[in-house]
Design an enzyme around this catalytic site. Structure first.
Site, PDB file in Angstrom:
ATOM      1  N   HIS A  64       4.430   8.806   3.590  1.00 57.34           N
ATOM      2  CA  HIS A  64       5.309   7.931   2.802  1.00 57.34           C
ATOM      3  C   HIS A  64       5.678   8.655   1.508  1.00 57.34           C
ATOM      4  CE1 HIS A  64       6.374   4.419   0.285  1.00 57.34           C
ATOM      5  NE2 HIS A  64       6.505   3.725   1.393  1.00 57.34           N
TER       6      HIS A  64
ATOM      7  N   ASP B 183      -4.267   7.520   2.351  1.00 58.01           N
ATOM      8  CA  ASP B 183      -3.369   6.378   2.139  1.00 58.01           C
ATOM      9  C   ASP B 183      -3.656   5.353   3.237  1.00 58.01           C
ATOM     10  OD1 ASP B 183      -1.309   4.551   2.083  1.00 58.01           O
ATOM     11  OD2 ASP B 183       0.302   6.028   2.273  1.00 58.01           O
TER      12      ASP B 183
ATOM     13  N   GLN C  59      -1.286   1.089   5.476  1.00 59.93           N
ATOM     14  CA  GLN C  59      -0.941   0.518   6.779  1.00 59.93           C
ATOM     15  C   GLN C  59      -2.158   0.398   7.698  1.00 59.93           C
ATOM     16  OE1 GLN C  59       2.012  -0.677   7.538  1.00 59.93           O
ATOM     17  NE2 GLN C  59       3.069   0.022   5.709  1.00 59.93           N
TER      18      GLN C  59
ATOM     19  N   LYS D  17       0.188  -5.837   1.600  1.00 62.99           N
ATOM     20  CA  LYS D  17       0.227  -5.472   3.020  1.00 62.99           C
ATOM     21  C   LYS D  17      -0.859  -6.193   3.818  1.00 62.99           C
ATOM     22  CE  LYS D  17       3.025  -1.776   2.227  1.00 62.99           C
ATOM     23  NZ  LYS D  17       4.379  -1.574   2.741  1.00 62.99           N
TER      24      LYS D  17
ATOM     25  N   CYS E  27      11.074   4.886   3.593  1.00 61.38           N
ATOM     26  CA  CYS E  27      10.414   5.751   2.603  1.00 61.38           C
ATOM     27  C   CYS E  27       9.699   6.929   3.252  1.00 61.38           C
ATOM     28  CB  CYS E  27       9.436   4.947   1.738  1.00 61.38           C
ATOM     29  SG  CYS E  27      10.231   3.752   0.651  1.00 61.38           S
TER      30      CYS E  27
END
Length: 406
Positions: A123, A200, A203, A226, A364
């Site tokens: 991202h 990261d 997600q 999220k 993104c």
């Protein structure tokens, strides 16, 4: 523990409305998830009854909010199995968490000629902060390649690791491809050469079990919005040994110990990194959202979402000229695709008129889309409250849209 999607849907008030006189079908969960009533109620309750700045007051309201915020920090610690609650830093979200690490780590450890490694599927928020650091300190950003199906090329990854690399940053789950990376293996490979990693998890945490100690992550970041919590609240997990070494990022209240005009000393962890009045009610609501996920059962959520992804992928492959972007064997609930000679934006606009919310564009991840040589994709992303009935409706309306656009 039973998983009843009808009961779950009843907890999300936004799902029970119409858009353009059509029942809302919300398939944009990778962008943000909807909020259960219990999270909305926490926000409402704390603003109506308990709102007061934390860590600074001796009165009841301040003490109550302080206790609730620190309880939420403990909830986050347990949710991702961090060793200590002071390894949990509250931020505004994944982007701020990455920037915090990038700026403070670079100030302490990056010099001219050093290298930082990222992957092609990242991202923008896990690319741009490192580019800024490299430009400022004279370091080089190296990019690990991927295979066409969306898996990281492990030969490329291992080849990128050398004595010049100071940090490796990669996503746990790709927001565009849905690829679930083997973060434990990636981390182990970096650690074999004494290279720290930032993961990261924006997600990942809402879809699969995350254990930062089992992964051995040095830094792990994610956003509340999220995972059914409000916007404006996020998490930076950092191993104590790293957070102790990093300098403060921002100056102001809360992050200080003693202030004089001659010298300032800084607060202990995690407050060293939480300058100013924090989003304490957002943090409390995040704790409530994590309790919601935990009570529902993350393994059951994953099983339900995996079934939806498999079902949707089988249905969508029936269309002529369609290409799914991201076909890794291990995927989370993201389905991105392109269709010959039809722009993704046109598909998204027409689906919207039928009550279906999907995302179109590059999500993104512009360098990733450039690598696939596509201008953008249509992305349907699923959550625990989505159903096969919604997917059937989505497929039906997609077929109608494609007939209009051909």
């Amino acid at each position: 523990m039973s998983f009843n999607v009808a009961d779950i849907r009843n907890q999300f008030p936004i799902l029970h409305q119409q858009v353009y006189k059509k029942d809302l079908v919300y398939l944009d969960n990778a962008a943000t998830t909807q909020k259960p009533q219990r999270v909305i109620d926490v926000l409402d309750k704390y603003y109506q009854k308990y709102n007061a700045n934390i860590h600074r007051g001796v009165h009841f309201l301040s003490s109550h909010c302080t206790d609730a915020t620190e309880s939420a920090r403990k909830t986050v610690q347990e949710f991702i199995n961090a060793a200590h609650s002071h390894e949990i830093v509250f931020t505004r979200g994944t982007t701020e968490s990455v920037n915090l690490v990038a700026q403070t780590f670079a100030e302490k450890f990056i010099k001219k000629g050093d290298e930082i490694v990222v992957t092609r599927m990242e991202h923008h928020s896990n690319i741009v902060p490192w580019q800024m650091v490299c430009e400022k300190y004279g370091a080089e950003l190296k990019v690990v390649d991927i295979h066409p199906d969306g898996q990281i090329n492990m030969d490329s990854f291992k080849a990128a690791l050398n004595e010049k690399v100071r940090l490796v940053a990669f996503t746990h789950v790709s927001n565009t491809l849905g690829t679930i990376n083997n973060v434990k293996e990636l981390t182990s490979s970096a650690h074999q050469q004494q290279i720290p990693v930032l993961i990261d998890g924006a997600q990942a945490v809402q879809h699969t079990h995350v254990d930062v100690q089992a992964i051995d992550a040095d830094f792990y970041v994610f956003s509340g919005h999220k995972i059914y919590a409000p916007t404006g609240i996020g998490v930076l997990y950092g191993k104590e040994k790293w957070l102790e070494q990093l300098p403060p990022w921002q100056g102001g209240g809360e992050m200080i110990d003693q202030v004089t005009f001659e010298k300032t000393t800084f607060n202990e962890l995690p407050f060293k990194f939480e300058a100013g009045t924090p989003n304490y009610i957002g943090a409390i609501a995040l704790g409530e959202a994590l309790d919601f996920v935990r009570s529902t059962g993350i393994d059951q959520i994953k099983a339900h979402e995996d079934a939806l992804l498999t079902y949707a992928a089988e249905k969508i492959r029936q269309f002529d000229g369609i290409k799914i972007i991201g076909e890794a064997p291990e995927k989370s609930s993201v389905l991105s695709f392109v269709i010959d000679n039809i722009h993704p934006y046109d598909i998204g606009v027409l689906l919207d008129k039928t009550g279906i919310a999907v995302r179109t564009g590059n999500h993104c991840t512009q360098p990733l889309h450039d690598w696939y040589k596509v201008p953008g994709t249509v992305r349907a992303s699923f959550a625990l409250y989505n159903t096969k009935k919604e997917i059937d409706y989505f497929i039906e309306k997609l077929e109608q849209v494609l007939e209009m656009l051909k």
